[in-house]
Design an enzyme around this catalytic site. Structure first.
Site, PDB file in Angstrom:
ATOM      1  N   GLU A   4      10.806  -6.585   1.575  1.00  0.00           N
ATOM      2  CA  GLU A   4       9.976  -7.353   2.495  1.00  0.00           C
ATOM      3  C   GLU A   4      10.806  -8.545   2.974  1.00  0.00           C
ATOM      4  OE1 GLU A   4       7.001  -7.159   4.129  1.00  0.00           O
ATOM      5  OE2 GLU A   4       7.623  -9.098   4.941  1.00  0.00           O
ATOM      6  N   ARG A  32       5.447 -13.203   1.746  1.00  0.00           N
ATOM      7  CA  ARG A  32       4.681 -11.992   1.436  1.00  0.00           C
ATOM      8  C   ARG A  32       5.229 -11.244   0.207  1.00  0.00           C
ATOM      9  NH1 ARG A  32       1.461  -9.864   5.604  1.00  0.00           N
ATOM     10  NH2 ARG A  32       2.187  -7.737   5.327  1.00  0.00           N
ATOM     11  N   GLY A  66       0.822  -1.219   0.000  1.00  0.00           N
ATOM     12  CA  GLY A  66       0.000   0.000   0.000  1.00  0.00           C
ATOM     13  C   GLY A  66       0.848   1.257   0.000  1.00  0.00           C
ATOM     14  N   LYS A  67       1.794   1.325   0.945  1.00  0.00           N
ATOM     15  CA  LYS A  67       2.582   2.567   1.043  1.00  0.00           C
ATOM     16  C   LYS A  67       3.604   2.643  -0.079  1.00  0.00           C
ATOM     17  CE  LYS A  67       1.440   2.937   5.857  1.00  0.00           C
ATOM     18  NZ  LYS A  67       0.849   1.566   5.950  1.00  0.00           N
ATOM     19  N   CYS A 124       0.470   0.835  13.291  1.00  0.00           N
ATOM     20  CA  CYS A 124      -0.995   0.948  13.386  1.00  0.00           C
ATOM     21  C   CYS A 124      -1.378   0.620  14.831  1.00  0.00           C
ATOM     22  CB  CYS A 124      -1.692   0.072  12.358  1.00  0.00           C
ATOM     23  SG  CYS A 124      -1.188  -1.623  12.392  1.00  0.00           S
TER      24      CYS A 124
END
Ligand code: SAM
Length: 458
Positions: free
Chosen positions: A135, A140, A116-117, A232
């Protein structure tokens, strides 16, 4: 009723006070908010009928959550389903862009999957400079590669390395984003597992791991370079205390970000919090720092030899791109393109890191043929005029994405670009009685399709 740990409740009451805590509790039991960020390289229609995410130029709220899988434009990378609060990264970078000492900066997204970022960083770079998306978890990498490829980013390298390995590239990056693995308090509205896994011990463990990750990669940030640290989660152990620790122990200044009062973003002076009872989005925390510690810059050595593609190969595909000043290299049987100015850096990265994807893959050499790659079909740099295009109906687009071989009446034999509402999906090879589907097997849609499941978003 949510089963929250009493320690968590205590923590939030001391953070917010009893009255605000009740608002918070109510908010995390409400329906989750859905938002998307459009891809300005692929969408030029206005989204004026959608509510804008106020801190993002291309972010929009949706009134309900559609089945994204059923929208071909989602697969074409026309938008990314990104949580609204995370889009605040854009403010942090744009407000401090003048501190980057190059107009073509090198960015690292250290904890990048699912991407996303990274897609946001690539939009901010707008095809200039270079982006390394890393990553550490092998499992992933596939989804990160898929999302970056669909977004169409040509100036990107995807790596699978431990932060420590990246930390050996002294002073290389102008900006590092660390979206750290965390205890996930901000995800409680959408993720029951985050609630189950929460404990004071886990917060402590996350906080220690975050410090280790930042310290490991910090040498790779240029002196004067920007560090964005985000989580988050809400607790100070993982947020404010860690950011203060970075400033004091690693050497950095904490920078301010101007926010509009109406956005209702909270700050204790160190970083910015998004609480779901105050801002329209999930829980999120972000701080931006500028490195003050001395740092040597590693010397990028030019490789002695480059595996250049032959003249004949370059001639066969050079018009497939809208960009010119490129270098065409062979990676086994694949032809990969980089902007000439970045070739040394990219090959240097390749020598030092575990690279999964680099630049733009144009195609694969098969005998006398060059088979165009899906990466090209989805790229911002595709010159679509070079291919015969088949404009699909919704049903055909979904069949194509399910990797079905379609029959195309009245279409010439040869390579065909499948397109939906003007957005490219991928290639096929029309052999007359059928068109062989060249969509990557690992991406194909497995969901049972029906037009009822489709809502037109853009
Ligand atoms: N930035 C991503 C995005 O916007 O889509 C989300 C990243 S998620 C919050 C954190 C990432 O950190 C995960 O992909 C996870 O695999 C990775 N991670 C977990 N442990 C790590 C470690 N020890 N070092 C670096 N990354 C780690």
């Amino acid at each position: 009723m949510l089963q929250l740990s009493s320690d968590f409740v205590q923590q939030m009451i001391s953070l917010l006070g009893e009255e605000e805590y009740n608002n918070f509790l109510q908010a995390i039991q409400e329906e989750r908010i859905t938002s998307i960020r459009t891809n300005p390289h692929k969408i030029n229609t206005s989204c004026s009928d959608l509510e804008q995410v106020p801190w993002s130029r291309n972010g929009y709220y949706l009134s309900e959550r559609p089945i994204f899988t059923m929208d071909p434009l989602f697969h074409a990378g026309c938008y990314y389903a990104q949580e609204a609060s995370s889009m605040f990264v854009e403010q942090a970078i744009l407000q401090h862009w003048d501190k980057l000492d190059s107009s073509e900066p090198l960015f690292l997204d250290l904890c990048a999957a699912p991407g996303g970022k990274s897609t946001l960083l690539s939009t901010l770079l707008n095809g200039k400079g270079w982006l390394v998306c890393n990553e550490v978890m092998k499992s992933r990498i596939g989804v990160l590669d898929e999302n970056i490829t669909k977004w169409g980013v040509p100036n990107v390298t995807i790596t699978n390395n431990d932060p420590k390995e990246l930390g050996q590239l002294d002073g290389l990056f102008d900006l590092i984003l660390i979206d750290a693995p965390c205890s996930g308090e901000g995800m409680f509205r959408k993720d029951d597992k985050a609630i189950e896994d929460w404990s004071i011990d886990n917060v402590k463990l996350c906080s220690e791991r975050q410090k280790r990750i930042v310290a490991d990669v910090f040498p790779a940030l240029k002196e004067g370079g920007l560090l964005i640290y985000s989580t988050c989660t809400y607790n100070a152990e993982e947020d404010e205390k860690n950011v203060q620790w970075i400033a004091d122990h690693l050497g950095a200044n904490i920078l301010e970000i101007q926010t509009d009062e109406k956005w209702n973003i909270s700050s204790s002076g160190i970083g910015y919090h998004f609480f779901p009872h105050k801002t329209k989005g999930e829980g999120f925390y972000l701080a931006i720092l500028q490195k003050t510690a001395d740092e040597e810059t590693i010397r990028i050595k030019s490789p002695k030899q480059m595996p250049l593609a032959t003249k004949a190969i370059v001639e066969s595909c050079k018009n497939w791109l809208t960009a010119t000043d490129n270098i065409y290299l062979m990676e086994k049987d694949k032809v990969v393109v980089y902007p000439s100015d970045w070739a040394d850096t990219i090959l240097f990265l390749k020598q030092n890191l575990h690279v999964i994807h680099n630049g733009l893959t144009l195609g694969t050499v098969k005998g006398k043929d060059m088979v165009p790659d899906t990466t090209l079909a989805l790229s911002w740099l595709l010159n679509a005029d070079e291919f015969s295009t088949y404009n699909c109906s919704w049903e055909e687009a979904i069949q194509y994405l399910k990797k079905v071989n379609l029959t195309l009446d009245g279409v010439e034999k040869g390579f065909v670009l499948f397109s939906f509402k003007g957005a490219s999906l991928g290639f096929g090879k029309n052999i007359g009685n059928r068109c062989n589907n060249l969509y990557p097997s690992e991406w194909h849609i497995r969901m049972e399709s029906s037009h009822d499941k489709y809502s037109e978003i853009l």
